[in-house]
Design a protein around this motif. Structure first.
Motif, PDB file in Angstrom:
ATOM      1  N   ASN A  99       1.189   1.709  -2.575  1.00 44.29           N
ATOM      2  CA  ASN A  99       0.032   2.197  -1.830  1.00 44.29           C
ATOM      3  C   ASN A  99      -1.292   1.865  -2.507  1.00 44.29           C
ATOM      4  O   ASN A  99      -2.346   2.293  -2.061  1.00 44.29           O
ATOM      5  CB  ASN A  99       0.142   3.713  -1.641  1.00 44.29           C
ATOM      6  CG  ASN A  99       0.087   4.456  -2.965  1.00 44.29           C
ATOM      7  OD1 ASN A  99       0.180   3.847  -4.033  1.00 44.29           O
ATOM      8  ND2 ASN A  99      -0.059   5.764  -2.908  1.00 44.29           N
ATOM      9  N   SER A 100      -1.231   1.148  -3.645  1.00 49.35           N
ATOM     10  CA  SER A 100      -2.457   0.857  -4.394  1.00 49.35           C
ATOM     11  C   SER A 100      -2.155  -0.242  -5.404  1.00 49.35           C
ATOM     12  O   SER A 100      -0.982  -0.497  -5.728  1.00 49.35           O
ATOM     13  CB  SER A 100      -2.908   2.108  -5.152  1.00 49.35           C
ATOM     14  OG  SER A 100      -1.833   2.558  -5.959  1.00 49.35           O
ATOM     15  N   GLY A 101      -3.226  -0.845  -5.908  1.00 47.85           N
ATOM     16  CA  GLY A 101      -3.030  -1.915  -6.879  1.00 47.85           C
ATOM     17  C   GLY A 101      -2.365  -1.430  -8.149  1.00 47.85           C
ATOM     18  O   GLY A 101      -1.625  -2.171  -8.800  1.00 47.85           O
ATOM     19  N   MET A 102      -2.634  -0.182  -8.520  1.00 47.89           N
ATOM     20  CA  MET A 102      -2.109   0.291  -9.795  1.00 47.89           C
ATOM     21  C   MET A 102      -0.637   0.699  -9.731  1.00 47.89           C
ATOM     22  O   MET A 102       0.036   0.772 -10.760  1.00 47.89           O
ATOM     23  CB  MET A 102      -2.949   1.450 -10.343  1.00 47.89           C
ATOM     24  CG  MET A 102      -2.852   2.773  -9.617  1.00 47.89           C
ATOM     25  SD  MET A 102      -1.385   3.762 -10.031  1.00 47.89           S
ATOM     26  CE  MET A 102      -1.858   4.466 -11.576  1.00 47.89           C
ATOM     27  N   ALA A 103      -0.128   0.966  -8.507  1.00 49.07           N
ATOM     28  CA  ALA A 103       1.215   1.540  -8.404  1.00 49.07           C
ATOM     29  C   ALA A 103       2.288   0.722  -9.148  1.00 49.07           C
ATOM     30  O   ALA A 103       3.070   1.287  -9.912  1.00 49.07           O
ATOM     31  CB  ALA A 103       1.583   1.756  -6.938  1.00 49.07           C
TER      32      ALA A 103
ATOM     33  N   VAL B 210       0.381  -0.547   1.473  1.00 50.86           N
ATOM     34  CA  VAL B 210       0.618   0.125   2.759  1.00 50.86           C
ATOM     35  C   VAL B 210       0.313   1.607   2.580  1.00 50.86           C
ATOM     36  O   VAL B 210       0.757   2.225   1.609  1.00 50.86           O
ATOM     37  CB  VAL B 210       2.090  -0.047   3.225  1.00 50.86           C
ATOM     38  CG1 VAL B 210       2.400   0.868   4.398  1.00 50.86           C
ATOM     39  CG2 VAL B 210       2.345  -1.498   3.631  1.00 50.86           C
ATOM     40  N   ARG B 211      -0.483   2.165   3.486  1.00 51.90           N
ATOM     41  CA  ARG B 211      -0.747   3.613   3.470  1.00 51.90           C
ATOM     42  C   ARG B 211      -0.425   4.196   4.838  1.00 51.90           C
ATOM     43  O   ARG B 211      -1.204   4.076   5.772  1.00 51.90           O
ATOM     44  CB  ARG B 211      -2.202   3.901   3.100  1.00 51.90           C
ATOM     45  CG  ARG B 211      -2.437   3.661   1.632  1.00 51.90           C
ATOM     46  CD  ARG B 211      -3.720   4.255   1.105  1.00 51.90           C
ATOM     47  NE  ARG B 211      -3.858   3.871  -0.296  1.00 51.90           N
ATOM     48  CZ  ARG B 211      -4.965   3.947  -1.004  1.00 51.90           C
ATOM     49  NH1 ARG B 211      -6.057   4.419  -0.448  1.00 51.90           N
ATOM     50  NH2 ARG B 211      -4.999   3.574  -2.268  1.00 51.90           N
ATOM     51  N   THR B 212       0.745   4.809   4.922  1.00 52.86           N
ATOM     52  CA  THR B 212       1.160   5.304   6.237  1.00 52.86           C
ATOM     53  C   THR B 212       0.521   6.638   6.584  1.00 52.86           C
ATOM     54  O   THR B 212       0.592   7.057   7.738  1.00 52.86           O
ATOM     55  CB  THR B 212       2.687   5.439   6.316  1.00 52.86           C
ATOM     56  OG1 THR B 212       3.116   6.064   5.134  1.00 52.86           O
ATOM     57  CG2 THR B 212       3.349   4.104   6.493  1.00 52.86           C
TER      58      THR B 212
ATOM     59  N   PHE C 252     -10.818  12.818  -7.439  1.00 55.45           N
ATOM     60  CA  PHE C 252      -9.747  12.802  -8.446  1.00 55.45           C
ATOM     61  C   PHE C 252      -8.636  11.994  -7.821  1.00 55.45           C
ATOM     62  O   PHE C 252      -8.132  12.340  -6.752  1.00 55.45           O
ATOM     63  CB  PHE C 252      -9.271  14.221  -8.783  1.00 55.45           C
ATOM     64  CG  PHE C 252      -8.362  14.243  -9.977  1.00 55.45           C
ATOM     65  CD1 PHE C 252      -8.870  14.423 -11.256  1.00 55.45           C
ATOM     66  CD2 PHE C 252      -6.995  14.023  -9.826  1.00 55.45           C
ATOM     67  CE1 PHE C 252      -8.031  14.401 -12.369  1.00 55.45           C
ATOM     68  CE2 PHE C 252      -6.152  13.996 -10.930  1.00 55.45           C
ATOM     69  CZ  PHE C 252      -6.672  14.195 -12.199  1.00 55.45           C
ATOM     70  N   TRP C 253      -8.293  10.860  -8.442  1.00 51.84           N
ATOM     71  CA  TRP C 253      -7.356   9.943  -7.774  1.00 51.84           C
ATOM     72  C   TRP C 253      -6.002   9.920  -8.477  1.00 51.84           C
ATOM     73  O   TRP C 253      -5.922   9.872  -9.699  1.00 51.84           O
ATOM     74  CB  TRP C 253      -7.899   8.517  -7.729  1.00 51.84           C
ATOM     75  CG  TRP C 253      -7.161   7.714  -6.689  1.00 51.84           C
ATOM     76  CD1 TRP C 253      -7.495   7.595  -5.372  1.00 51.84           C
ATOM     77  CD2 TRP C 253      -5.949   6.992  -6.857  1.00 51.84           C
ATOM     78  NE1 TRP C 253      -6.560   6.823  -4.721  1.00 51.84           N
ATOM     79  CE2 TRP C 253      -5.599   6.445  -5.604  1.00 51.84           C
ATOM     80  CE3 TRP C 253      -5.101   6.752  -7.951  1.00 51.84           C
ATOM     81  CZ2 TRP C 253      -4.465   5.665  -5.404  1.00 51.84           C
ATOM     82  CZ3 TRP C 253      -3.963   5.980  -7.751  1.00 51.84           C
ATOM     83  CH2 TRP C 253      -3.657   5.447  -6.492  1.00 51.84           C
ATOM     84  N   GLY C 254      -4.978   9.909  -7.634  1.00 51.67           N
ATOM     85  CA  GLY C 254      -3.620   9.709  -8.139  1.00 51.67           C
ATOM     86  C   GLY C 254      -2.919  11.034  -8.355  1.00 51.67           C
ATOM     87  O   GLY C 254      -3.463  12.087  -8.071  1.00 51.67           O
TER      88      GLY C 254
ATOM     89  N   TRP D 169     -15.566   0.691  -2.760  1.00 51.99           N
ATOM     90  CA  TRP D 169     -14.952   0.405  -4.061  1.00 51.99           C
ATOM     91  C   TRP D 169     -14.678   1.716  -4.792  1.00 51.99           C
ATOM     92  O   TRP D 169     -15.589   2.534  -4.959  1.00 51.99           O
ATOM     93  CB  TRP D 169     -15.928  -0.437  -4.910  1.00 51.99           C
ATOM     94  CG  TRP D 169     -15.286  -1.206  -6.028  1.00 51.99           C
ATOM     95  CD1 TRP D 169     -14.148  -0.890  -6.712  1.00 51.99           C
ATOM     96  CD2 TRP D 169     -15.762  -2.428  -6.607  1.00 51.99           C
ATOM     97  NE1 TRP D 169     -13.875  -1.839  -7.654  1.00 51.99           N
ATOM     98  CE2 TRP D 169     -14.856  -2.801  -7.612  1.00 51.99           C
ATOM     99  CE3 TRP D 169     -16.870  -3.249  -6.358  1.00 51.99           C
ATOM    100  CZ2 TRP D 169     -15.022  -3.951  -8.388  1.00 51.99           C
ATOM    101  CZ3 TRP D 169     -17.029  -4.385  -7.133  1.00 51.99           C
ATOM    102  CH2 TRP D 169     -16.115  -4.734  -8.134  1.00 51.99           C
ATOM    103  N   ASN D 170     -13.442   1.889  -5.192  1.00 50.00           N
ATOM    104  CA  ASN D 170     -13.178   2.940  -6.166  1.00 50.00           C
ATOM    105  C   ASN D 170     -13.411   2.278  -7.517  1.00 50.00           C
ATOM    106  O   ASN D 170     -12.537   1.607  -8.067  1.00 50.00           O
ATOM    107  CB  ASN D 170     -11.743   3.468  -6.024  1.00 50.00           C
ATOM    108  CG  ASN D 170     -11.552   4.745  -6.816  1.00 50.00           C
ATOM    109  OD1 ASN D 170     -12.354   5.041  -7.707  1.00 50.00           O
ATOM    110  ND2 ASN D 170     -10.516   5.494  -6.510  1.00 50.00           N
ATOM    111  N   ALA D 171     -14.635   2.420  -8.024  1.00 45.76           N
ATOM    112  CA  ALA D 171     -15.081   1.594  -9.152  1.00 45.76           C
ATOM    113  C   ALA D 171     -14.411   1.980 -10.457  1.00 45.76           C
ATOM    114  O   ALA D 171     -14.590   1.308 -11.477  1.00 45.76           O
ATOM    115  CB  ALA D 171     -16.585   1.676  -9.286  1.00 45.76           C
TER     116      ALA D 171
HETATM  117  N1  GLY Z   1      -6.085   3.151  -7.260  1.00 49.34           N
HETATM  118  C1  GLY Z   1      -7.363   3.511  -6.834  1.00 49.34           C
HETATM  119  C2  GLY Z   1      -7.509   3.631  -5.371  1.00 49.34           C
HETATM  120  O1  GLY Z   1      -6.578   3.314  -4.655  1.00 49.34           O
HETATM  121  O2  GLY Z   1      -8.516   4.081  -4.884  1.00 49.34           O
END
Ligand code: GLY
Length: 433
Positions: A42-46, A70-72, A164-166, A208-210
């Motif tokens: 669901n994100s680049g970091m996953a 993908v974000r369902t 607060f993300w994640g 952007w989530n900077a």
């Molecule tokens: N991983 C940061 C974001 O999806 O916003």
């Protein structure tokens, strides 16, 4: 601002971070590897979580890429100007290397000098205190950094919900974040005096989530632990950048999606901005990407996500008068657009065609039976479909609630969802028993 094609945006983003010593890595599959906490990436970091926890060594302390996501949870919002189920996230990461100062500066310089965004329209949000997370202090450091770049009225403190993300999934690295918004102008807004980046009206678009400043590891027991080192996870939606940098109204007019929309409307009386056209476009695109990563339709987990997306696209194509052959052409267009960036999409032509055809045939059978049943229910209803009937359609004919709702709405009826949920819960209890 000049026009930027999506390929120019990709190249410029990756080159900028490569020039600042980031290693460019490829996108990983949408199917998570060794991460039972997550259904789909669901994100680049996953896919990079083990680098941030220190379980694995990263090939370099600075990485960047464009990751398929993908974000369902956004599925109900598809049809508006910018929500998509599949999107590409342009990401840069520091793994125990730079932190807030550099992350914010990187984002700012690329936005202002690199892409030439109109900076008088840029807002930033930072994490302020929130009673929901008493152990996390407000992020005054990010606030101070932004104060050197933006006037104070364009820096907003927000709580945990927004800033607060994640973690991606139910456990793992997470932290306070700072987000960049672009003000699209009053004509896009709700006109309320309180309207700002936290408003849902769409005037302020998060681009952007900077930086998610990852200091914490949310454990399975719900407690935060300190990570062994501090990292940055920053992500910018390629589609959102494209909306602004191509000066278009919605994501469907960008060069990422417009060619697919054009195929869909070539056979429909509906205008290009009709909700059904947008749903078909988004869902066929997402479905094609999932199939290319080896997902097949089914009744559980990620397989169910794919089934739901495809069947919803089929249903809306019926409403829009679009044939299944055109859906296949739309899927082929998705592959054409994305093949240059993802080799698995290039190689998946037969698989995509075959999967969509097979699911379509099975959907037609289900729908025919369900429609017969639904007509009987409609005849005997007075304005509303009971939860019990909606549940029966789901349980015995495999018609998802949201399709019953869409079919019902087309006939001016409502569905008793509360009762449906009670029935579903009761069914689950009985099955467990
Ligand atoms: N991983 C940061 C974001 O999806 O916003």
């Amino acid at each position: 601002m000049r026009y930027w094609s999506h390929s120019e945006i990709r190249e410029t983003f990756l080159k900028y971070f490569a020039d600042h010593d980031h290693l460019v890595i490829g996108s990983r599959s949408l199917v998570p590897v060794d991460d039972p906490t997550l259904l789909l990436v669901n994100s680049g970091m996953a896919p990079l979580k083990p680098f941030f926890t220190g379980e694995q060594d990263a090939p370099r302390k600075r990485l960047c890429n464009i990751q398929k996501c993908v974000r369902t949870n956004d599925i109900e919002s598809v049809g508006d100007r910018h929500h998509l189920t599949f999107f590409e996230m342009m990401g840069n990461w520091s793994i125990g290397d730079y932190f807030k100062q550099e992350a914010i500066e990187f984002a700012w310089r690329l936005i202002s000098e690199g892409f030439g965004f109109d900076t008088s329209r840029i807002y930033a949000t930072v994490y302020g205190e929130d009673r929901k997370l008493p152990e996390i202090p407000s992020d005054d450091e990010s606030l101070r950094i932004w104060e050197t770049l933006l006037p104070p009225e364009r820096i907003i403190r927000l709580g945990a919900e927004s800033n607060f993300w994640g973690p991606a999934g139910t456990s793992g690295p997470c932290g306070p974040c700072t987000e960049v918004f672009f003000d699209r102008g009053e004509e896009y807004g709700c006109g309320q005096p309180t309207c700002g980046p936290e408003c849902e009206c769409g005037r302020f678009l998060e681009i952007w989530n900077a930086g998610v400043f990852m200091q914490y590891d949310l454990r399975g027991d719900g407690m935060f632990a300190e990570l062994p080192f501090r990292s940055v996870d920053a992500g910018a939606g390629l589609d959102r950048f494209s909306i602004i940098l191509q000066s278009v109204d919605s994501v469907y007019e960008t060069d990422l999606l417009k060619p697919i929309v054009e195929i869909v409307v070539s056979e429909s009386e509906l205008p290009a901005d009709a909700k059904s056209v947008r749903i078909i476009t988004d869902h066929v695109r997402c479905g094609t990407l999932l199939i290319s990563d080896g997902v097949q339709p089914g009744n559980l987990g990620k397989e169910y996500v794919l089934r739901r997306l495809l069947r919803r696209a089929f249903l809306h194509s019926k409403l829009a008068g679009v044939s299944s052959e055109t859906l296949l052409t739309a899927a082929a267009t998705v592959r054409e657009l994305l093949s240059p960036y993802y080799p698995e999409v290039k190689d998946s032509g037969e698989l995509v065609r075959h999967t969509i055809e097979k699911e379509h045939a099975s959907f037609e059978t289900t729908l025919r039976r369900a429609m017969r049943e639904l007509e009987k229910i409609v005849d005997s209803s007075n304005g509303s479909i009971t939860g019990a009937d909606a549940f029966r359609l789901h349980d015995t004919l495999g018609l998802p609630l949201e399709m019953t709702k869409e079919l019902a709405h087309a006939r001016g009826l409502t569905v008793n969802e509360k009762e449906y949920k009670e029935q579903l819960e009761e069914h689950r209890r009985r099955s467990r028993g």
